[in-house]
Design a protein around this motif. Structure first.
Motif, PDB file in Angstrom:
ATOM      1  N   ALA A 124       0.815  -1.219   0.000  1.00  0.00           N
ATOM      2  CA  ALA A 124       0.000   0.000   0.000  1.00  0.00           C
ATOM      3  C   ALA A 124       0.846   1.265   0.000  1.00  0.00           C
ATOM      4  CB  ALA A 124      -0.926   0.001   1.217  1.00  0.00           C
ATOM      5  N   ILE A 125       2.130   1.153   0.335  1.00  0.00           N
ATOM      6  CA  ILE A 125       2.991   2.339   0.444  1.00  0.00           C
ATOM      7  C   ILE A 125       3.020   3.161  -0.845  1.00  0.00           C
ATOM      8  CG2 ILE A 125       5.379   3.118   0.738  1.00  0.00           C
ATOM      9  CD1 ILE A 125       5.724   0.891   2.814  1.00  0.00           C
ATOM     10  N   PRO A 126       3.275   2.551  -2.018  1.00  0.00           N
ATOM     11  CA  PRO A 126       3.283   3.357  -3.254  1.00  0.00           C
ATOM     12  C   PRO A 126       1.937   4.006  -3.550  1.00  0.00           C
ATOM     13  CG  PRO A 126       4.329   1.226  -3.603  1.00  0.00           C
ATOM     14  CD  PRO A 126       3.627   1.152  -2.278  1.00  0.00           C
ATOM     15  N   ILE A 127       0.838   3.340  -3.180  1.00  0.00           N
ATOM     16  CA  ILE A 127      -0.493   3.900  -3.407  1.00  0.00           C
ATOM     17  C   ILE A 127      -0.667   5.177  -2.582  1.00  0.00           C
ATOM     18  CG2 ILE A 127      -2.972   3.469  -3.212  1.00  0.00           C
ATOM     19  CD1 ILE A 127      -2.346   0.475  -3.527  1.00  0.00           C
ATOM     20  N   VAL A 128      -0.224   5.136  -1.330  1.00  0.00           N
ATOM     21  CA  VAL A 128      -0.298   6.316  -0.464  1.00  0.00           C
ATOM     22  C   VAL A 128       0.591   7.432  -1.013  1.00  0.00           C
ATOM     23  CG1 VAL A 128       0.190   7.201   1.846  1.00  0.00           C
ATOM     24  CG2 VAL A 128      -0.847   4.941   1.572  1.00  0.00           C
ATOM     25  N   ILE A 129       1.775   7.077  -1.497  1.00  0.00           N
ATOM     26  CA  ILE A 129       2.698   8.075  -2.050  1.00  0.00           C
ATOM     27  C   ILE A 129       2.068   8.781  -3.246  1.00  0.00           C
ATOM     28  CG2 ILE A 129       4.893   8.387  -3.273  1.00  0.00           C
ATOM     29  CD1 ILE A 129       6.070   6.202  -1.502  1.00  0.00           C
ATOM     30  N   LEU A 130       1.448   7.999  -4.142  1.00  0.00           N
ATOM     31  CA  LEU A 130       0.794   8.600  -5.312  1.00  0.00           C
ATOM     32  C   LEU A 130      -0.310   9.547  -4.874  1.00  0.00           C
ATOM     33  CD1 LEU A 130       0.453   8.668  -8.428  1.00  0.00           C
ATOM     34  CD2 LEU A 130      -1.285   6.897  -8.142  1.00  0.00           C
ATOM     35  N   PHE A 131      -1.117   9.145  -3.902  1.00  0.00           N
ATOM     36  CA  PHE A 131      -2.210   9.978  -3.412  1.00  0.00           C
ATOM     37  C   PHE A 131      -1.672  11.291  -2.848  1.00  0.00           C
ATOM     38  CE2 PHE A 131      -4.988  11.363   0.070  1.00  0.00           C
ATOM     39  CZ  PHE A 131      -6.195  11.485  -0.596  1.00  0.00           C
ATOM     40  N   VAL A 132      -0.615  11.216  -2.060  1.00  0.00           N
ATOM     41  CA  VAL A 132      -0.032  12.420  -1.455  1.00  0.00           C
ATOM     42  C   VAL A 132       0.558  13.336  -2.527  1.00  0.00           C
ATOM     43  CG1 VAL A 132       1.798  13.277   0.054  1.00  0.00           C
ATOM     44  CG2 VAL A 132       0.425  11.313   0.755  1.00  0.00           C
ATOM     45  N   LEU A 133       1.278  12.759  -3.483  1.00  0.00           N
ATOM     46  CA  LEU A 133       1.864  13.560  -4.561  1.00  0.00           C
ATOM     47  C   LEU A 133       0.786  14.266  -5.380  1.00  0.00           C
ATOM     48  CD1 LEU A 133       4.709  11.240  -5.902  1.00  0.00           C
ATOM     49  CD2 LEU A 133       4.975  13.360  -4.613  1.00  0.00           C
ATOM     50  N   HIS A 134      -0.303  13.544  -5.633  1.00  0.00           N
ATOM     51  CA  HIS A 134      -1.399  14.144  -6.408  1.00  0.00           C
ATOM     52  C   HIS A 134      -2.064  15.265  -5.626  1.00  0.00           C
ATOM     53  CE1 HIS A 134      -4.751  14.593  -9.093  1.00  0.00           C
ATOM     54  NE2 HIS A 134      -5.613  14.245  -8.140  1.00  0.00           N
ATOM     55  N   LYS A 135      -2.356  15.013  -4.356  1.00  0.00           N
ATOM     56  CA  LYS A 135      -3.035  16.019  -3.533  1.00  0.00           C
ATOM     57  C   LYS A 135      -2.185  17.252  -3.313  1.00  0.00           C
ATOM     58  CE  LYS A 135      -7.078  14.305  -2.771  1.00  0.00           C
ATOM     59  NZ  LYS A 135      -8.287  15.025  -3.262  1.00  0.00           N
ATOM     60  N   THR A 136      -0.878  17.103  -3.277  1.00  0.00           N
ATOM     61  CA  THR A 136       0.019  18.249  -3.049  1.00  0.00           C
ATOM     62  C   THR A 136       0.458  18.899  -4.351  1.00  0.00           C
ATOM     63  OG1 THR A 136       1.920  16.741  -2.931  1.00  0.00           O
ATOM     64  CG2 THR A 136       0.843  17.345  -0.864  1.00  0.00           C
ATOM     65  N   GLY A 137      -0.031  18.384  -5.478  1.00  0.00           N
ATOM     66  CA  GLY A 137       0.303  18.962  -6.768  1.00  0.00           C
ATOM     67  C   GLY A 137       1.731  18.710  -7.220  1.00  0.00           C
ATOM     68  N   LYS A 138       2.371  17.684  -6.679  1.00  0.00           N
ATOM     69  CA  LYS A 138       3.766  17.403  -7.010  1.00  0.00           C
ATOM     70  C   LYS A 138       3.924  16.275  -8.021  1.00  0.00           C
ATOM     71  CE  LYS A 138       5.521  18.983  -2.534  1.00  0.00           C
ATOM     72  NZ  LYS A 138       6.275  18.610  -1.304  1.00  0.00           N
ATOM     73  N   LEU A 139       2.809  15.805  -8.548  1.00  0.00           N
ATOM     74  CA  LEU A 139       2.897  14.708  -9.507  1.00  0.00           C
ATOM     75  C   LEU A 139       3.230  15.218 -10.894  1.00  0.00           C
ATOM     76  CD1 LEU A 139       2.606  11.646  -9.702  1.00  0.00           C
ATOM     77  CD2 LEU A 139       0.212  11.971 -10.301  1.00  0.00           C
ATOM     78  N   ASN A 140       2.860  16.427 -11.202  1.00  0.00           N
ATOM     79  CA  ASN A 140       3.100  16.984 -12.533  1.00  0.00           C
ATOM     80  C   ASN A 140       4.349  17.858 -12.541  1.00  0.00           C
ATOM     81  OD1 ASN A 140       0.719  15.831 -13.588  1.00  0.00           O
ATOM     82  ND2 ASN A 140      -0.481  17.489 -12.682  1.00  0.00           N
TER      83      ASN A 140
END
Length: 219
Positions: free
Chosen positions: A203-219
């Motif tokens: 579940a760790i990578p799933i949480v990381i993706l969620f946090v990156l998306h919510k903080t706008g750091k995925l793009n």
């Protein structure tokens, strides 16, 4: 009898992929009609969310996906049964395309094809069911524990989604993996008692993706 059933469902899915893929490679209009495309889906062609998972770019793309499916499908069918395997396969395919749609919803030109989301979902179901399994990669001389591969693969998918430096649909792979992860846990909640540590690690990578998306750091 069980082995026969396993072989049949695996081969039926491989055959369906083969028929659609080779038809698409020979008929460009067929390929264009059924590939994943944001603009077309927004115009109401939702069938592409499913049909695109049976098209492939070339023979090597088709072979890699089907070889991976063949290698891991039987383990999932043996534990969960044929019907549940089918649910995992198609749920992972749809979930992968839904995640792609979500991340590219404003890119009307965005297109994608391939069974990778479905196959990755089956792979992650197999890892959840047998986390101690070992995977062998041709460029790594030692066996890799399944859960280590699972975590590493999702982290690599996040990296690919963030950098956008290749033509690989990392978001569909990630979505498919999450689909296989969630559906398998719903089908077999006893895993929370027997494999809770592995569930948490995956579940760790799933949480990381969620946090990156919510903080706008995925793009």
């Amino acid at each position: 009898m069980d082995n026969l059933g396993i072989s049949i469902i695996t081969m039926v899915i491989i055959a369906a992929n083969g028929i659609m893929s080779f038809k698409g490679l020979e008929d460009l209009s067929f390929f264009e009609k059924y590939k994943f495309n944001i603009g077309s889906i927004k115009r109401g062609e939702q069938i592409r969310m499913l049909s695109s998972g049976f098209l492939h770019a070339d023979i090597s793309h088709f072979f890699f996906n089907m070889f991976t499916l063949y290698f891991f499908a039987d383990g999932v069918v043996e534990i969960l049964g044929t019907f549940n395997f089918i649910i995992i396969y198609f749920a992972s395919l749809i979930f992968g395309n839904l995640l792609s749609f979500y991340f590219h919803k404003d890119e009307y030109w965005y297109s994608a094809i391939g069974a990778s989301g479905a196959v990755t979902g089956v792979l992650y179901a197999a890892i959840l069911l047998q986390p101690g399994m070992s995977l062998y990669m041709y460029f790594i001389p030692i066996p890799i524990p399944g859960y280590v591969f699972g975590i590493g693969y999702l982290l690599y998918s996040i990296y690919g989604m963030k950098n956008k430096r290749d033509n690989i649909g990392h978001d569909a792979h990630f979505g498919g993996a999450v689909g296989g992860y969630v559906v398998t846990l719903i089908m077999m909640p006893s895993l929370f008692q027997t494999n809770l540590g592995y569930i948490g690690l995956l579940a760790i990578p799933i949480v990381i993706l969620f946090v990156l998306h919510k903080t706008g750091k995925l793009n």
